[in-house]
Design a protein around this motif. Structure first.
Motif, PDB file in Angstrom:
ATOM      1  N   LYS A 159    -116.040  -0.349  41.323  1.00 20.37           N
ATOM      2  CA  LYS A 159    -117.319   0.580  41.770  1.00 20.37           C
ATOM      3  C   LYS A 159    -118.046  -0.131  42.994  1.00 20.37           C
ATOM      4  O   LYS A 159    -118.418   0.562  43.844  1.00 20.37           O
ATOM      5  CB  LYS A 159    -118.070   0.614  40.507  1.00 20.37           C
ATOM      6  CG  LYS A 159    -117.435   1.480  39.473  1.00 20.37           C
ATOM      7  CD  LYS A 159    -118.664   1.762  38.332  1.00 20.37           C
ATOM      8  CE  LYS A 159    -117.930   2.516  37.291  1.00 20.37           C
ATOM      9  NZ  LYS A 159    -118.876   2.653  35.956  1.00 20.37           N
ATOM     10  N   ALA A 160    -118.330  -1.583  42.873  1.00 22.36           N
ATOM     11  CA  ALA A 160    -118.971  -2.071  43.628  1.00 22.36           C
ATOM     12  C   ALA A 160    -118.216  -2.244  45.128  1.00 22.36           C
ATOM     13  O   ALA A 160    -118.691  -2.140  46.151  1.00 22.36           O
ATOM     14  CB  ALA A 160    -119.241  -3.686  43.439  1.00 22.36           C
ATOM     15  N   LEU A 161    -117.001  -2.551  45.032  1.00 26.81           N
ATOM     16  CA  LEU A 161    -116.040  -2.532  46.421  1.00 26.81           C
ATOM     17  C   LEU A 161    -115.998  -1.261  46.955  1.00 26.81           C
ATOM     18  O   LEU A 161    -115.888  -1.173  48.175  1.00 26.81           O
ATOM     19  CB  LEU A 161    -114.726  -2.879  45.920  1.00 26.81           C
ATOM     20  CG  LEU A 161    -114.639  -4.713  45.540  1.00 26.81           C
ATOM     21  CD1 LEU A 161    -113.199  -5.031  45.146  1.00 26.81           C
ATOM     22  CD2 LEU A 161    -115.105  -5.578  46.721  1.00 26.81           C
ATOM     23  N   GLU A 162    -116.269  -0.069  46.050  1.00 27.81           N
ATOM     24  CA  GLU A 162    -116.278   1.073  46.706  1.00 27.81           C
ATOM     25  C   GLU A 162    -117.582   1.375  47.778  1.00 27.81           C
ATOM     26  O   GLU A 162    -117.383   2.316  48.614  1.00 27.81           O
ATOM     27  CB  GLU A 162    -116.420   2.304  45.711  1.00 27.81           C
ATOM     28  CG  GLU A 162    -115.070   2.484  44.891  1.00 27.81           C
ATOM     29  CD  GLU A 162    -115.043   3.312  43.835  1.00 27.81           C
ATOM     30  OE1 GLU A 162    -116.116   4.135  43.618  1.00 27.81           O
ATOM     31  OE2 GLU A 162    -114.112   3.566  43.084  1.00 27.81           O
ATOM     32  N   LEU A 163    -118.485   0.621  47.438  1.00 28.16           N
ATOM     33  CA  LEU A 163    -119.631   0.618  48.249  1.00 28.16           C
ATOM     34  C   LEU A 163    -119.488  -0.207  49.367  1.00 28.16           C
ATOM     35  O   LEU A 163    -120.630  -0.426  50.190  1.00 28.16           O
ATOM     36  CB  LEU A 163    -120.908   0.109  47.498  1.00 28.16           C
ATOM     37  CG  LEU A 163    -121.172   1.046  46.401  1.00 28.16           C
ATOM     38  CD1 LEU A 163    -122.348   0.484  45.673  1.00 28.16           C
ATOM     39  CD2 LEU A 163    -121.571   2.377  46.764  1.00 28.16           C
ATOM     40  N   ASN A 164    -118.239  -0.819  49.910  1.00 27.85           N
ATOM     41  CA  ASN A 164    -118.057  -1.700  50.899  1.00 27.85           C
ATOM     42  C   ASN A 164    -118.290  -0.873  52.226  1.00 27.85           C
ATOM     43  O   ASN A 164    -117.569   0.403  52.209  1.00 27.85           O
ATOM     44  CB  ASN A 164    -116.820  -2.379  50.863  1.00 27.85           C
ATOM     45  CG  ASN A 164    -116.700  -3.343  52.308  1.00 27.85           C
ATOM     46  OD1 ASN A 164    -117.664  -3.890  52.720  1.00 27.85           O
ATOM     47  ND2 ASN A 164    -115.392  -3.584  52.561  1.00 27.85           N
ATOM     48  N   GLY A 165    -118.958  -1.021  53.263  1.00 28.22           N
ATOM     49  CA  GLY A 165    -119.091  -0.182  54.275  1.00 28.22           C
ATOM     50  C   GLY A 165    -120.007   0.692  54.033  1.00 28.22           C
ATOM     51  O   GLY A 165    -120.420   1.482  55.292  1.00 28.22           O
ATOM     52  N   SER A 166    -120.671   0.995  52.992  1.00 29.50           N
ATOM     53  CA  SER A 166    -121.939   1.903  52.763  1.00 29.50           C
ATOM     54  C   SER A 166    -123.106   1.618  53.333  1.00 29.50           C
ATOM     55  O   SER A 166    -123.247   0.296  53.821  1.00 29.50           O
ATOM     56  CB  SER A 166    -122.093   2.182  51.208  1.00 29.50           C
ATOM     57  OG  SER A 166    -122.451   1.060  50.628  1.00 29.50           O
ATOM     58  N   THR A 201    -117.970  -8.017  48.567  1.00 26.82           N
ATOM     59  CA  THR A 201    -116.910  -8.606  48.192  1.00 26.82           C
ATOM     60  C   THR A 201    -117.374  -8.888  46.804  1.00 26.82           C
ATOM     61  O   THR A 201    -118.506  -9.110  46.383  1.00 26.82           O
ATOM     62  CB  THR A 201    -116.571 -10.059  48.714  1.00 26.82           C
ATOM     63  OG1 THR A 201    -117.572 -10.579  48.713  1.00 26.82           O
ATOM     64  CG2 THR A 201    -116.066  -9.721  50.280  1.00 26.82           C
ATOM     65  N   ALA A 202    -116.211  -9.254  45.878  1.00 28.38           N
ATOM     66  CA  ALA A 202    -116.501  -9.225  44.375  1.00 28.38           C
ATOM     67  C   ALA A 202    -115.612 -10.428  43.751  1.00 28.38           C
ATOM     68  O   ALA A 202    -114.637 -10.795  44.113  1.00 28.38           O
ATOM     69  CB  ALA A 202    -116.232  -7.881  43.466  1.00 28.38           C
ATOM     70  N   ARG A 203    -116.078 -10.921  43.043  1.00 26.50           N
ATOM     71  CA  ARG A 203    -115.347 -12.166  42.099  1.00 26.50           C
ATOM     72  C   ARG A 203    -115.786 -12.358  40.730  1.00 26.50           C
ATOM     73  O   ARG A 203    -117.096 -11.873  40.441  1.00 26.50           O
ATOM     74  CB  ARG A 203    -115.359 -13.402  42.712  1.00 26.50           C
ATOM     75  CG  ARG A 203    -116.531 -14.004  42.821  1.00 26.50           C
ATOM     76  CD  ARG A 203    -116.781 -15.503  43.728  1.00 26.50           C
ATOM     77  NE  ARG A 203    -118.199 -15.971  44.067  1.00 26.50           N
ATOM     78  CZ  ARG A 203    -118.924 -16.547  43.147  1.00 26.50           C
ATOM     79  NH1 ARG A 203    -118.554 -16.949  42.025  1.00 26.50           N
ATOM     80  NH2 ARG A 203    -120.240 -16.902  43.547  1.00 26.50           N
ATOM     81  N   PRO A 204    -114.936 -12.733  39.886  1.00 23.50           N
ATOM     82  CA  PRO A 204    -115.276 -12.963  38.429  1.00 23.50           C
ATOM     83  C   PRO A 204    -116.599 -13.845  38.246  1.00 23.50           C
ATOM     84  O   PRO A 204    -116.475 -14.823  38.891  1.00 23.50           O
ATOM     85  CB  PRO A 204    -114.065 -12.989  37.759  1.00 23.50           C
ATOM     86  CG  PRO A 204    -113.156 -12.897  38.572  1.00 23.50           C
ATOM     87  CD  PRO A 204    -113.598 -13.131  39.938  1.00 23.50           C
ATOM     88  N   PHE A 205    -117.622 -13.598  37.467  1.00 21.52           N
ATOM     89  CA  PHE A 205    -118.484 -14.535  37.055  1.00 21.52           C
ATOM     90  C   PHE A 205    -117.922 -15.366  36.017  1.00 21.52           C
ATOM     91  O   PHE A 205    -116.940 -15.243  35.208  1.00 21.52           O
ATOM     92  CB  PHE A 205    -119.705 -13.594  36.455  1.00 21.52           C
ATOM     93  CG  PHE A 205    -120.728 -14.720  36.269  1.00 21.52           C
ATOM     94  CD1 PHE A 205    -121.749 -14.731  37.293  1.00 21.52           C
ATOM     95  CD2 PHE A 205    -121.060 -15.352  34.988  1.00 21.52           C
ATOM     96  CE1 PHE A 205    -122.871 -15.412  37.128  1.00 21.52           C
ATOM     97  CE2 PHE A 205    -122.204 -15.873  34.600  1.00 21.52           C
ATOM     98  CZ  PHE A 205    -123.089 -15.987  35.801  1.00 21.52           C
ATOM     99  N   PRO A 206    -118.330 -16.706  36.200  1.00 15.47           N
ATOM    100  CA  PRO A 206    -117.703 -17.823  35.328  1.00 15.47           C
ATOM    101  C   PRO A 206    -117.983 -17.351  33.739  1.00 15.47           C
ATOM    102  O   PRO A 206    -119.155 -16.857  33.519  1.00 15.47           O
ATOM    103  CB  PRO A 206    -118.355 -19.237  35.624  1.00 15.47           C
ATOM    104  CG  PRO A 206    -118.839 -18.685  37.102  1.00 15.47           C
ATOM    105  CD  PRO A 206    -119.102 -17.439  37.288  1.00 15.47           C
ATOM    106  N   MET A 207    -117.036 -17.509  33.002  1.00 19.85           N
ATOM    107  CA  MET A 207    -117.057 -17.158  31.641  1.00 19.85           C
ATOM    108  C   MET A 207    -118.334 -17.806  30.818  1.00 19.85           C
ATOM    109  O   MET A 207    -118.635 -18.910  31.051  1.00 19.85           O
ATOM    110  CB  MET A 207    -116.005 -17.468  30.783  1.00 19.85           C
ATOM    111  CG  MET A 207    -114.882 -16.576  31.161  1.00 19.85           C
ATOM    112  SD  MET A 207    -114.804 -14.584  30.950  1.00 19.85           S
ATOM    113  CE  MET A 207    -115.041 -14.650  29.146  1.00 19.85           C
ATOM    114  N   LEU A 208    -119.159 -17.168  30.229  1.00 13.24           N
ATOM    115  CA  LEU A 208    -120.415 -17.289  29.574  1.00 13.24           C
ATOM    116  C   LEU A 208    -120.176 -17.474  28.171  1.00 13.24           C
ATOM    117  O   LEU A 208    -119.705 -16.465  27.551  1.00 13.24           O
ATOM    118  CB  LEU A 208    -121.780 -16.429  29.801  1.00 13.24           C
ATOM    119  CG  LEU A 208    -122.012 -16.615  31.446  1.00 13.24           C
ATOM    120  CD1 LEU A 208    -123.361 -15.525  31.600  1.00 13.24           C
ATOM    121  CD2 LEU A 208    -122.621 -18.001  31.874  1.00 13.24           C
ATOM    122  N   LYS A 209    -120.673 -18.540  27.295  1.00 18.60           N
ATOM    123  CA  LYS A 209    -120.448 -18.200  25.990  1.00 18.60           C
ATOM    124  C   LYS A 209    -121.896 -17.659  25.382  1.00 18.60           C
ATOM    125  O   LYS A 209    -122.890 -17.831  25.932  1.00 18.60           O
ATOM    126  CB  LYS A 209    -120.292 -19.803  25.312  1.00 18.60           C
ATOM    127  CG  LYS A 209    -118.980 -20.234  25.749  1.00 18.60           C
ATOM    128  CD  LYS A 209    -118.746 -21.426  25.013  1.00 18.60           C
ATOM    129  CE  LYS A 209    -117.368 -22.023  25.524  1.00 18.60           C
ATOM    130  NZ  LYS A 209    -116.932 -23.058  24.520  1.00 18.60           N
TER     131      LYS A 209
END
Length: 134
Positions: free
Chosen positions: A102-109, A119-127
């Motif tokens: 959904k966030a990448l769809e806002l690229n160029g908005s 750009t998007a990347r996974p957040f480091p896994m949280l416990k």
């Protein structure tokens, strides 16, 4: 220590008639009035770091944070908006399985008359601990 010792039964409008267990600190809900974030915490989901550039850096930091929060609210539960001291790009931490798409769809908005680069990347896994996002 039982993790439920730090939780309290709280009713939230719009979630249903049943009580849900939610963490509290000194009687104040850790999630504030952010129902989406509370729901996301109760049901584990993926967390994403959305890096945003291209916005108007001459605005005050508070206005930029509010504008980014409003702009990306439809992508998932906004956990945090991080801005460096000299902003060129900011990070929006969003909870949601498909928040990255959904966030990448806002690229160029446009936000404030300027085109965003997203750009998007996974957040480091949280416990999961007693306090979310600690």
């Amino acid at each position: 220590m039982d993790h439920w010792d730090l939780y309290s039964a709280v009713k939230f409008p719009g979630i249903g008639d049943t009580d849900m267990k939610t963490p509290v600190f000194s009687g104040i809900t850790l999630f504030g009035d952010n129902i989406e974030l509370m729901k996301s915490y109760m049901k584990p989901r993926r967390c994403w770091v959305i890096v945003v550039a291209g916005y108007d850096t001459s605005l005050p930091a508070d206005e930029i944070k509010k504008a980014l929060t409003d702009h990306f609210r439809s992508c998932g539960a906004i956990a945090k908006v991080e801005m460096p001291r000299h902003p060129v790009e900011s990070s929006v931490i969003i909870v949601g399985d498909d928040a990255n798409e959904k966030a990448l769809e806002l690229n160029g908005s446009e936000m404030g008359g300027r085109k965003l680069v997203v750009t998007a990347r996974p957040f480091p896994m949280l416990k999961r601990k007693d306090v979310p996002f600690a």
